[in-house]
Design a protein around this motif. Sequence first.
Motif, PDB file in Angstrom:
ATOM      1  N   GLU A   1       0.822  -1.214   0.000  1.00 60.35           N
ATOM      2  CA  GLU A   1       0.000   0.000   0.000  1.00 60.35           C
ATOM      3  C   GLU A   1       0.855   1.264   0.000  1.00 60.35           C
TER       4      GLU A   1
ATOM      5  N   CYS B   1       0.587  -4.690  -7.453  1.00 60.14           N
ATOM      6  CA  CYS B   1       0.457  -3.441  -6.703  1.00 60.14           C
ATOM      7  C   CYS B   1      -0.773  -3.488  -5.802  1.00 60.14           C
TER       8      CYS B   1
ATOM      9  N   GLY C   1      -0.620   1.567  -4.654  1.00 54.37           N
ATOM     10  CA  GLY C   1       0.738   1.189  -5.045  1.00 54.37           C
ATOM     11  C   GLY C   1       1.004   1.621  -6.468  1.00 54.37           C
ATOM     12  N   ARG C   2       2.257   1.920  -6.772  1.00 53.28           N
ATOM     13  CA  ARG C   2       2.608   2.405  -8.104  1.00 53.28           C
ATOM     14  C   ARG C   2       3.899   1.742  -8.579  1.00 53.28           C
TER      15      ARG C   2
ATOM     16  N   LEU D   1      -2.765  -4.919 -11.132  1.00 51.10           N
ATOM     17  CA  LEU D   1      -3.196  -3.787 -10.321  1.00 51.10           C
ATOM     18  C   LEU D   1      -4.346  -4.260  -9.435  1.00 51.10           C
TER      19      LEU D   1
ATOM     20  N   SER E   1      -4.372   1.579  -7.640  1.00 52.25           N
ATOM     21  CA  SER E   1      -2.989   1.219  -7.958  1.00 52.25           C
ATOM     22  C   SER E   1      -2.712   1.648  -9.400  1.00 52.25           C
TER      23      SER E   1
END
Length: 190
Positions: free
Chosen positions: A123, A149, A153-154, A175, A180
């Motif tokens: 996260e 992710c 999240g990236r 994702l 994300s």
Amino acid sequence: MSELVINRLPGKTFRWLAVNETVLSSFEAGGEGDCVKRVYEIPENQKSDEPERISFVYGTDAEKKAANESSLHEERPREIISNEILVKAGKGSESVFVLDCRSEQLAGKQIDAFLSLRLQIEERATVKLIQLHCLQEGMRLVNRIQAECADNGRFELVQFFLGNGAFYQDLQCELTGYQSAFGADAAYLI
């Protein structure tokens, strides 16, 4: 020799481009004993000031000397190299990885390399991966990236593919978290 299938997709998209489920015949990834494994764990809320640098150089001086001493008419088997990297990015962390993968002059030697990168992005974590691949003729590289992710999240990916080697890209980013994100840029110069 076995077949390696890359770019497996859950649905058939752009089938007419023939890029789904690409089969690489006569390609064999290194065995479990031949695999070099690295694990990078980024603690929660850590912000990296400097990028983490990872380098792989194929075709060392000793290998070149041995290749030059052997007969030019002798059949040289392909060398098989396998590398695996796991990145675990803790909650709220930010990190940058620079992966430099290159081959020296291979003097007629043939090398197959299998590079597997797995990223577990928690996260609010961000991972930026910059890959520079500069391969000489006679080198084949399968670059497999799998990322997941979590919420917010990236994963950011920047890739440069340079040289006369053969490149095979296999990328999957899940994702799974709310908001994300994934971004990618790639450049090829052959």
